[in-house]
Design a protein around this motif. Structure first.
Motif, mmCIF file in Angstrom:
data_model
loop_
_atom_site.group_PDB
_atom_site.id
_atom_site.type_symbol
_atom_site.label_atom_id
_atom_site.label_comp_id
_atom_site.label_asym_id
_atom_site.label_seq_id
_atom_site.Cartn_x
_atom_site.Cartn_y
_atom_site.Cartn_z
ATOM 1 N N CYS A 532 0.853 -1.182 0.000
ATOM 2 C CA CYS A 532 0.000 0.000 0.000
ATOM 3 C C CYS A 532 0.893 1.237 0.000
ATOM 4 N N CYS A 535 0.213 2.666 3.708
ATOM 5 C CA CYS A 535 0.337 1.825 4.899
ATOM 6 C C CYS A 535 1.477 0.838 4.713
ATOM 7 N N CYS A 550 -5.892 -2.598 0.018
ATOM 8 C CA CYS A 550 -5.324 -2.480 1.357
ATOM 9 C C CYS A 550 -6.447 -2.655 2.368
ATOM 10 N N CYS A 553 -6.638 0.840 4.804
ATOM 11 C CA CYS A 553 -7.115 2.173 4.420
ATOM 12 C C CYS A 553 -8.066 2.130 3.237
ATOM 13 N N TYR A 555 -7.294 1.629 0.123
ATOM 14 C CA TYR A 555 -6.608 1.926 -1.144
ATOM 15 C C TYR A 555 -6.644 0.712 -2.062
HETATM 16 ZN ZN ZN Z 1 -3.405 1.255 3.102
#
Ligand code: ZN
Ligand code: ADP
Ligand code: ZN
Length: 816
Positions: A532, A535, A550, A553, A555
């Motif tokens: 990510c 992250c 991810c 989050c 993403y």
């Molecule tokens: Zn993330």
């Protein structure tokens, strides 16, 4: 001069003083809401904590804007409980207030309002103000409270909005409206005219020349004799091997009658509603022991193995409390479980059962709030997840915390980070009420308290109906791989067992504690793994959507066709999740119907219920899922449970990892063989000799308890030490590192107890914020309150250091 002390729904530790007139002073009572101005232009719904005549000396008290209630809508005990929560969990009273109130009772200037198109509104029934708001919402789909203030050209518009919410004309924005009707199942029974003694003869006479029809009628009697349950059309046609059209013909001929039921209602042993619940002798014994225990203790733990019939014991106990007119609160770890439970409880208590949970609409929550406050007969039994604890109970008699070991009882974000089980015990104490904790796998903390005599302890070690505990079989994955006995992630043994269960018409549950297709995609040429951007985790591959996502989050990117680092097209997956299991099932058992239950398939208000329903209705043969499966579900036709990989749970970097693994596996295993036949559980693992796995296999809770307790003592963890975890977050890695070291040193120098850290957690960056954590271990001989005060002081001085001010610090007391 007259003043009131109020709490604002903001993350502020203080209470605030506002000025009131003499008349208001005499009218206002603790627990009423008032609208107050705050800051330059904001309006908030505040709650009155106190009424006094002490002028604040730091600021000039503003006047209140409006009184919203005629009577208190929060009780004194409730406020006392909130203060306890704020104090114990080291958060602000504003956080508790905000978390406790349904947002429908907490309007503020930022709240977004929209109209409710389904409601038919009669213009003539609206006041002028209401009409203006209604009109405005026709031109613009949603408005902020602030906008409405300017439309109506007055400040105190909360009462207007409150009335419109009550009339169902407007709703607050966050509400998602969705309705779900549980599926109705078609059943047949013999037409009532054939119920008499010579009815049968008449029936056979009637069918003399219709062979197919006679066959199905005879099949019906056969089924009825063997099943002693209502008979579905589906079952009947399968059993007699004739087409549904013939059943239809018989219904038209008035030989059969069809009727529809919601499946939940009949699956409960298929008996009539009015029938009195009959406890087995083991249940009866446990029930009497619990009552006995309550004569001397406030809290009792019911440690009953899976499917021992704990729910029925709760029901009996509730019956006794209802007679006294006191309220009962039944806490569940997961709102998704409420449907199953509510239908079970309504069988016994009818409309005395109310449900409260965060996925309900505002109106529903506000209504439950009011019913609880009035001790309405419609809300004598409240079922809910942890937030139901915040309702304004007027006279609580009994609290039940089912599956008390569940981690979801602890709120992680946002504050208040309370543990509902522990907060329930405190609340019970304020109400002079009793608490029953129930679990097949009690938390170490609770069992320790029971062993120490702090709580009563009642053990129920046999399953209801004399069903034996499921047999657990271990599969050594290393050996299976070595001998090439694996098909994908399935061992030959697991495949055999599934095939057998399916051939007997039984259902199967497969557990894999990871969603998606696989957690890692790796380049075979250079070893690159996509991570990510924001992250510190690898992206999980979701095959259905052909995405890498991810889980921290949200993403996501499309799945790359070649490596982002070296452009090679040789990409492979590592590890596996539920999606992959479901796909493999598709090729191993192409004829079986499968479903998946994880966060990806249960979004939306009733996502979970839909899957449970189809599985219960036997439209699905194999259910694949994550830990959602481990939460007290009751299916009567599951004979086999497979745990695809026991190892990743065991290797979690957490002092509770073994305890949790034991609980999770035992709970999932407990879904097997619940009604008649002994169930089977297949655990696939690389560590068949691991103590925890052995304890699961032998249903040895005590062994797990003793071993873990020993470790906890050695390594200074609960129940011997209390734990406060501080999590620090900042976008600047160096600053965070420096700041957390500063805080660690100050704490370490001043506390005189073990302080660990500052540690970089396994996932050290989420949403571009770096993370460090500090763990404080408080021994039981240290004063908890004073320790917290010292910690708070250190945190205050940390905040006062200019260069660290931007570092966020999250305090989690009794971290779970
Ligand atoms: Zn993330
Ligand atoms: P637990 O919560 O202990 O896992 P449950 O309360 O779900 O177990 O009970 C397991 C099953 O046995 C349920 O289907 C329940 O309806 C049935 N059962 C338990 N006790 C009784 C009883 N006294 N009478 C009829 N059915 C019962
Ligand atoms: Zn590469």
């Amino acid at each position: 001069m007259y003043f009131i002390e109020v709490i604002l729904p903001l993350s502020l530790a203080k209470t605030f003083t506002y000025r009131v007139s003499e008349a208001e002073f005499h009218f206002i009572k603790k627990g009423m809401r008032v609208v107050v101005p705050f800051g330059k232009s904001k309006m908030y719904t505040a709650l009155v904590l106190d009424i006094h005549q002490n002028e604040p000396n730091l600021y000039e008290a503003k006047e209140i804007d409006q009184i919203l209630d005629e009577r208190p809508i929060a009780t004194e005990i409730q406020i006392k409980h909130w203060l306890w929560i704020a104090n114990y969990y080291m958060c602000s009273i504003g956080d508790v207030y905000r978390g406790a109130f349904p947002s429908g009772l907490l309007l503020e200037s930022e709240t977004v309002i929209s109209n409710k198109p389904e409601t038919i509104v009669n213009d003539s029934e609206l006041s002028d103000d209401e009409f203006l708001v209604y009109e405005a919402l026709h031109h613009q789909s949603s408005l902020k409270v602030q906008d409405i203030i300017s439309i109506l050209n007055k400040k105190n518009i909360f009462p207007v909005l409150q009335k419109m919410i009550a009339k169902d004309i407007i709703v607050l924005e966050e509400e998602i409206k969705e309705t779900y009707k549980p599926k109705l199942i078609r059943y047949v029974k013999l037409h009532s005219k054939y119920e008499s003694d010579n009815g049968l003869a008449a029936l056979l006479e009637e069918l003399k020349s219709a062979n197919k029809q006679k066959e199905i009628v005879l099949a019906f009697f056969q089924l009825k004799a063997s099943e002693k349950k209502p008979i579905t059309v589906k079952k009947l046609t399968e059993f007699s091997n004739v087409s549904p059209a013939i059943v239809k013909a018989l219904v038209e001929k008035e030989i059969f009658e069809e009727y529809f039921l919601q499946h939940d209602r009949v699956s409960f042993s298929g008996e009539k509603t009015e029938k009195e619940l009959q406890l087995s002798s083991a249940q009866e014994k446990a029930f009497l022991e619990i009552k006995d225990c309550f004569s001397t203790k406030e809290v009792c733990l019911l440690h009953g193995v899976t499917s021992s019939g704990k729910t029925e014991i709760y029901i009996k106990l509730i019956e006794e409390y209802l007679v006294t007119g006191r309220q009962v609160l039944y806490l569940l770890p997961e709102i998704a479980l409420t449907t199953q439970l509510v239908s079970r409880l309504r069988l016994h208590f009818g409309d005395k059962v109310a449900v409260f949970h965060s996925k309900y609409s505002n109106n529903e929550r506000v209504e439950a709030w009011k019913q609880t406050l009035e001790n309405s007969p419609k809300a004598q039994i409240i079922i809910g997840a942890r937030s139901a604890l915040f309702l304004p109970f007027s006279d609580l008699g009994l609290l039940i915390v089912d599956e008390e070991h569940e981690q979801t009882f602890k709120q992680t974000d946002p504050a208040p980070r309370y543990h509902a089980r522990d907060a329930a015990i405190v609340l019970a104490n304020f109400h002079k009420a009793q608490v029953l904790l129930g679990s097949a796998t009690p938390s170490l903390e609770t069992y320790y308290n029971a062993q120490a005599g702090k709580y009563g302890l009642v053990e129920l070690s046999e399953r209801y109906n004399n069903v034996r505990m499921p047999e657990v079989v271990l599969v050594d994955l290393k050996d299976k791989h070595f001998r090439k006995r694996m098909t994908g992630h399935f061992s030959d043994l697991l495949i055999e067992e599934i095939a057998e269960a399916l051939s007997l018409g039984e259902q199967v549950i497969l557990f894999q504690n990871r969603r998606g297709y696989s957690p890692i995609i790796e380049c075979l040429t250079c070893g690159h793994v996509p991570h990510c951007q924001q992250c510190d985790v690898s992206l999980t591959f979701h095959k259905n959507k052909n995405q890498l996502r991810c889980h921290y989050c949200g993403y996501s990117i499309a799945k790359p066709t070649n490596c982002h680092s070296c452009s090679s097209i040789d990409l492979t997956t590592k590890g596996f999740g539920t999606e992959q299991i479901e796909q493999e099932l598709g090729s191993i058992f192409p004829n079986a119907k499968t479903a998946r239950m994880d966060q990806d398939t249960t979004r939306g208000k009733f996502g979970f219920e839909k899957i449970i329903d189809t599985f219960k209705n036997r439209e699905v043969d194999i259910l694949v899922g994550t830990q959602m499966l481990a939460k007290g579900l009751d299916f009567d036709n599951v004979s086999l449970v497979g745990i695809m990989n026991a190892d990743n749970m065991l290797h979690h970097p957490d002092f509770r990892a073994f305890e949790r693994s034991y609980q999770m596996m035992t709970q999932v295993a407990g879904r097997a063989g619940r009604s008649e036949k002994q169930g089977k559980v297949v655990i696939q693992t690389y560590n068949p000799n691991h103590n925890t796995i052995q304890q699961v296999t032998n249903h040895n809770y005590t062994g797990m308890y003793k071993e873990q307790l020993y470790d906890r003592q050695i390594y200074k963890y609960p129940p011997y030490f209390r734990i406060i975890k501080l999590t620090l977050k900042h976008r600047d890695y160096e600053k965070l590192k420096e700041g957390s070291m500063w805080l660690y040193q100050v704490l370490n120098q001043n506390l005189g107890m073990p302080v660990l850290g500052p540690e970089e957690p396994a996932i050290s960056r989420i949403r571009n914020e770096y993370i460090r954590s500090i763990l404080i271990k408080i021994p039981h001989d240290k004063h908890l309150g004073n320790t917290k005060k010292t910690i708070q002081k250190m945190l205050n001085s940390f905040e006062a250091v200019a260069q660290y001010r931007a570092i966020k610090v999250i305090t989690n007391v009794d971290f779970y």
